[in-house]
Scaffold this motif. Structure first.
Motif, PDB file in Angstrom:
ATOM      1  N   LEU A 424       0.806  -1.218   0.000  1.00 36.47           N
ATOM      2  CA  LEU A 424       0.000   0.000   0.000  1.00 36.47           C
ATOM      3  C   LEU A 424       0.839   1.267   0.000  1.00 36.47           C
ATOM      4  N   GLY A 425       2.146   1.133   0.138  1.00 35.72           N
ATOM      5  CA  GLY A 425       3.006   2.303   0.153  1.00 35.72           C
ATOM      6  C   GLY A 425       2.803   3.153   1.383  1.00 35.72           C
ATOM      7  N   MET A 426       2.620   2.493   2.528  1.00 38.31           N
ATOM      8  CA  MET A 426       2.381   3.203   3.785  1.00 38.31           C
ATOM      9  C   MET A 426       3.444   2.811   4.803  1.00 38.31           C
ATOM     10  N   PRO A 427       3.846   3.746   5.668  1.00 39.56           N
ATOM     11  CA  PRO A 427       4.849   3.408   6.693  1.00 39.56           C
ATOM     12  C   PRO A 427       4.317   2.399   7.690  1.00 39.56           C
ATOM     13  N   LEU A 428       5.220   1.666   8.313  1.00 41.75           N
ATOM     14  CA  LEU A 428       4.848   0.636   9.271  1.00 41.75           C
ATOM     15  C   LEU A 428       4.096   1.217  10.465  1.00 41.75           C
ATOM     16  N   SER A 429       4.351   2.488  10.773  1.00 41.53           N
ATOM     17  CA  SER A 429       3.669   3.140  11.900  1.00 41.53           C
ATOM     18  C   SER A 429       2.183   3.342  11.646  1.00 41.53           C
ATOM     19  N   CYS A 430       1.761   3.158  10.392  1.00 42.95           N
ATOM     20  CA  CYS A 430       0.347   3.314  10.029  1.00 42.95           C
ATOM     21  C   CYS A 430      -0.366   1.966   9.958  1.00 42.95           C
ATOM     22  N   ILE A 431       0.240   0.923  10.507  1.00 43.79           N
ATOM     23  CA  ILE A 431      -0.341  -0.420  10.449  1.00 43.79           C
ATOM     24  C   ILE A 431      -0.482  -0.975  11.856  1.00 43.79           C
ATOM     25  N   VAL A 432      -1.692  -1.405  12.201  1.00 47.71           N
ATOM     26  CA  VAL A 432      -1.950  -1.957  13.536  1.00 47.71           C
ATOM     27  C   VAL A 432      -2.664  -3.303  13.402  1.00 47.71           C
ATOM     28  N   PRO A 433      -2.291  -4.291  14.214  1.00 48.26           N
ATOM     29  CA  PRO A 433      -2.946  -5.600  14.189  1.00 48.26           C
ATOM     30  C   PRO A 433      -4.063  -5.676  15.228  1.00 48.26           C
ATOM     31  N   VAL A 434      -5.099  -6.448  14.922  1.00 47.78           N
ATOM     32  CA  VAL A 434      -6.188  -6.662  15.878  1.00 47.78           C
ATOM     33  C   VAL A 434      -6.682  -8.101  15.774  1.00 47.78           C
ATOM     34  N   ARG A 435      -7.450  -8.478  16.768  1.00 42.41           N
ATOM     35  CA  ARG A 435      -8.148  -9.760  16.732  1.00 42.41           C
ATOM     36  C   ARG A 435      -9.616  -9.489  17.025  1.00 42.41           C
ATOM     37  N   ASN A 436     -10.480  -9.751  16.058  1.00 46.53           N
ATOM     38  CA  ASN A 436     -11.914  -9.519  16.231  1.00 46.53           C
ATOM     39  C   ASN A 436     -12.558 -10.633  17.049  1.00 46.53           C
ATOM     40  N   TYR A 437     -13.713 -10.319  17.599  1.00 49.27           N
ATOM     41  CA  TYR A 437     -14.533 -11.345  18.249  1.00 49.27           C
ATOM     42  C   TYR A 437     -15.392 -12.005  17.169  1.00 49.27           C
ATOM     43  N   VAL A 438     -15.140 -13.279  16.896  1.00 49.46           N
ATOM     44  CA  VAL A 438     -15.896 -13.974  15.854  1.00 49.46           C
ATOM     45  C   VAL A 438     -16.511 -15.278  16.337  1.00 49.46           C
ATOM     46  N   GLU A 439     -15.961 -15.856  17.406  1.00 51.46           N
ATOM     47  CA  GLU A 439     -16.499 -17.125  17.878  1.00 51.46           C
ATOM     48  C   GLU A 439     -16.726 -17.156  19.384  1.00 51.46           C
ATOM     49  N   GLU A 440     -16.219 -16.139  20.098  1.00 51.27           N
ATOM     50  CA  GLU A 440     -16.327 -16.126  21.552  1.00 51.27           C
ATOM     51  C   GLU A 440     -17.694 -15.617  22.016  1.00 51.27           C
ATOM     52  N   LEU A 441     -18.040 -15.960  23.227  1.00 52.99           N
ATOM     53  CA  LEU A 441     -19.247 -15.433  23.862  1.00 52.99           C
ATOM     54  C   LEU A 441     -18.894 -14.475  25.000  1.00 52.99           C
ATOM     55  N   ASP A 442     -17.644 -14.494  25.421  1.00 49.26           N
ATOM     56  CA  ASP A 442     -17.189 -13.633  26.503  1.00 49.26           C
ATOM     57  C   ASP A 442     -16.017 -12.780  26.038  1.00 49.26           C
ATOM     58  N   LEU A 443     -15.873 -11.622  26.671  1.00 52.33           N
ATOM     59  CA  LEU A 443     -14.791 -10.714  26.318  1.00 52.33           C
ATOM     60  C   LEU A 443     -13.460 -11.216  26.868  1.00 52.33           C
ATOM     61  N   ASP A 444     -12.390 -10.773  26.208  1.00 51.65           N
ATOM     62  CA  ASP A 444     -11.039 -11.134  26.616  1.00 51.65           C
ATOM     63  C   ASP A 444     -10.233  -9.852  26.777  1.00 51.65           C
ATOM     64  N   GLN A 445      -9.553  -9.717  27.883  1.00 49.25           N
ATOM     65  CA  GLN A 445      -8.824  -8.483  28.194  1.00 49.25           C
ATOM     66  C   GLN A 445      -7.780  -8.132  27.135  1.00 49.25           C
TER      67      GLN A 445
END
Length: 480
Positions: A424-445
Motif C-alpha cells: 500500500l506504500g504506507m509506513p509501518l507506523s500506520c499499520i496496527v494488528p487486531v483480533r476480532n470477536y468472531v467465535e467467543e461469547l465472553d470478552l477477553d482483556q
C-alpha cells in the motif's frame, strides 16, 4: 546445519541410514499456509501442468520454491501429498452436496477455493507423483511402517537382513542386500510463524488498568474542530476481511459483552450491501461515543463486482447517505436519492482505515492491490489520513493464537505488516494488528487492549485531519 539453515540431527534408536533422501517434516499446515498453497496451485499455468501430466515432480518443485518465497518450508513431496488429500476431501464434500443439496451439514473451509479451481472440470484422479528415484524408493518403506509418523522414522529397521523390503534395499544399495549400518537424519524446521524475538518491537501494556485507560481516552475524546462532535472513520477492505466484525468487536468492548449489530459472517461475496454509519454506545443505555465507524461493501478483485472505487470518493467527501444501497455496476451519482450536494465537515470522512486479512496479505491478488492503490491516491488528494488494520492475526501465526501478547514479538506478524506496508506504500507506523470477536461469547482483556489501541490510532489520525482543516481556515482568515 545445511545451506538452507535447517538443523539436521540423527534420529534416535535406529541403525539404518539413507544418505540422499527427501526428508518429510511432520509439522501441521497452518491456515495461512494452506491459503498460500491454494493460491499457487490455482494459478492457470501451474494448475494446467499439474492436471495434465502423471509425472509432474518438476511442477511440485516449483510450488515448493514458491511456498519458500512466502516463508513456508514444504518439500515437493509434501505439496503433492497435500494437494492429493485436499482433492480427495473436495470430491467427498462435492458428492455429498450433490446428494444432499447445497445446505448439507457437511462443511469444509476450503471448499469454495477448491471449487473455484476444480469445479468446472472433473477432478483428476491421476497420480500426482512424478517422484524421483529416491522418493519412489521411500514409498514402500513407509507403507510397510519402516518409518513412523510420530518422529519421522521407526526405532527399528528390517533392512539389516533384507527380509522385508528387499526391492527397496536393492534399489538404494546397488543390489547389495548385506546392509549392516545405515544412518538416518531427521530435519528440524522452525517456520517463521513459530519464531519469536525476546523483546517486543512495540510496547503495549496488557492489563485491566490499561484497558480502562484506553476506554476512558476514547470516551472523553473531542475533535479539535468545534463544528464536529464525532470523528468519522471509514472501513474498507476485501470481502471477508472483517470490517463488520471490527465494528461489532469495538461495540462489544463498550457494551460489556459480545454483540453482533452489523451483519458479519463467511461468504464468497460481500454480506454488507449498504453504506452504514454506526455509532458506538458506552453501555446499553449510554450516550454515543465521539466516533462513528462507517461500514462498506467488500472490495473484490474482479471488475464490476464489489465496492466501486468511484463510490469511495463520494463517501470520503460526505455525499453518500446512510443506508445507501451499493450498485457495483453503477456508482453513486448526483441525481441519486439522498445525495448530499453540499456536505458539512461532520459528514465527511476524517480517517480511512483499510481492513486487511493478515492470512492473505502475501497472496493478495494484483488487481485488488491496484484497487487499494487507486483508493489511496483518491484519499491522498482529499487529505484524508489512512491507517491499515490487520485482522485474523491469531489465524496467521500460531504464537499469537497461543498468546495474543506475543503479537509484537512475532517475527512473522512483523513480516506480514511489512508486506502490507510495501503493497500500500504506507509506513509501518500506520499499520496496527487486531483480533476480532468472531467465535467467543465472553470478552477477553488482551483482545480488548489490542482493539482499543487501534481505535486510539484512528482518533489520532482524525486529529491530523482536523489540524489540517484548522490550518486551512487560519490561512484563509489571515489573507482576508
Amino acid at each position: 546445519m545445511d545451506q538452507t539453515g535447517h538443523l539436521w540431527k540423527p534420529a534416535e534408536g535406529i541403525d539404518c541410514a539413507l544418505k540422499t533422501m527427501e526428508v518429510v517434516s511432520w509439522i501441521p499446515w497452518s491456515n495461512s499456509e494452506v491459503q498460500t498453497f491454494l493460491c499457487l496451485v490455482g494459478q492457470e499455468r501451474i494448475h494446467r501442468d499439474l492436471d495434465g501430466a502423471t509425472r509432474n515432480e518438476k511442477t511440485f518443485r516449483e510450488v515448493s520454491q514458491l511456498m519458500a518465497a512466502h516463508g513456508y518450508q514444504r518439500t515437493s513431496r509434501q505439496c503433492r501429498d497435500k494437494l492429493k488429500k485436499m482433492k480427495s476431501d473436495y470430491r467427498t464434500i462435492k458428492e455429498n452436496r450433490e446428494r444432499s443439496g447445497p445446505n448439507s451439514l457437511k462443511h469444509w473451509k476450503w471448499f469454495e477455493q477448491m471449487d473455484a479451481i476444480y469445479g468446472k472440470r472433473p477432478v483428476s484422479i491421476k497420480m500426482e507423483s512424478g517422484l524421483d528415484s529416491t522418493t519412489a524408493v521411500l514409498d514402500p518403506m513407509m507403507d510397510n511402517k519402516c518409518f513412523s509418523s510420530c518422529v519421522g522414522f521407526s526405532t527399528t529397521s528390517h533392512l539389516a537382513n533384507g527380509s522385508d523390503n528387499k526391492p527397496a534395499a536393492a534399489a538404494m544399495n546397488t543390489n547389495d542386500l548385506n546392509l549392516t549400518q545405515c544412518e538416518v537424519y531427521q530435519v528440524v524446521v522452525t517456520p517463521k510463524e513459530m519464531t519469536k524475538i525476546e523483546n517486543p518491537w512495540r510496547t503495549l501494556i496488557w492489563n485491566s488498568e490499561k484497558r480502562m485507560e484506553l476506554m476512558e481516552s476514547i470516551k472523553t475524546y473531542k475533535p479539535t474542530v468545534s463544528s464536529v462532535s464525532q470523528a468519522r472513520v471509514l472501513l474498507i477492505g476485501p470481502v471477508g476481511a472483517g470490517k463488520s466484525s471490527f465494528f461489532n468487536s469495538i461495540n462489544s468492548v463498550f457494551r460489556g459483552h459480545v454483540t453482533s449489530q452489523a451483519i458479519a459472517g463467511y461468504s464468497s461475496s460481500s454480506l454488507t450491501t449498504q453504506f452504514r454509519t454506526y455509532s458506538v454506545k458506552a453501555g446499553r443505555e449510554g450516550k454515543p461515543l465521539p466516533i462513528i465507524l462507517c461500514d462498506t461493501m467488500g472490495l473484490e478483485d474482479t471488475k464490476g463486482a464489489g465496492l466501486d472505487v468511484e463510490d469511495i470518493s463520494s463517501i470520503l467527501e460526505g455525499h453518500m447517505p446512510d443506508r445507501y444501497q451499493f450498485n457495483p455496476s453503477e456508482p453513486l451519482h448526483p441525481d441519486a436519492s439522498g445525495y448530499r450536494k453540499s456536505p458539512d465537515l461532520k459528514e465527511k470522512i476524517h480517517c480511512l482505515s483499510y481492513i486487511l486479512d493478515a492470512t492473505k496479505v502475501f497472496v493478495m491478488p494484483e488487481k485488488l492491490a491496484e484497487k487499494l492503490k487507486a483508493i489511496r491516491q483518491k484519499a491522498n488528494l482529499l487529505g484524508v489520513p489512512q491507517l491499515v488494520v490487520l485482522t485474523k492475526v491469531d489465524e496467521a501465526c500460531p504464537l499469537v493464537k497461543e498468546n495474543l501478547t506475543n503479537i509484537y514479538r512475532s517475527v512473522f506478524i512483523k513480516e506480514i505488516m511489512q508486506e502490507a506496508s510495501s503493497k500500500l506504500g504506507m509506513p509501518l507506523s500506520c499499520i496496527v494488528p487486531v483480533r476480532n470477536y468472531v467465535e467467543e461469547l465472553d470478552l477477553d482483556q488482551n483482545t480488548d487492549v489490542l482493539l482499543l489501541s487501534a481505535v486510539i490510532q484512528m482518533l489520532r489520525f482524525a486529529d491530523n485531519y482536523f489540524d489540517e482543516i484548522s490550518d486551512q481556515l487560519s490561512n484563509i482568515q489571515n489573507k482576508e
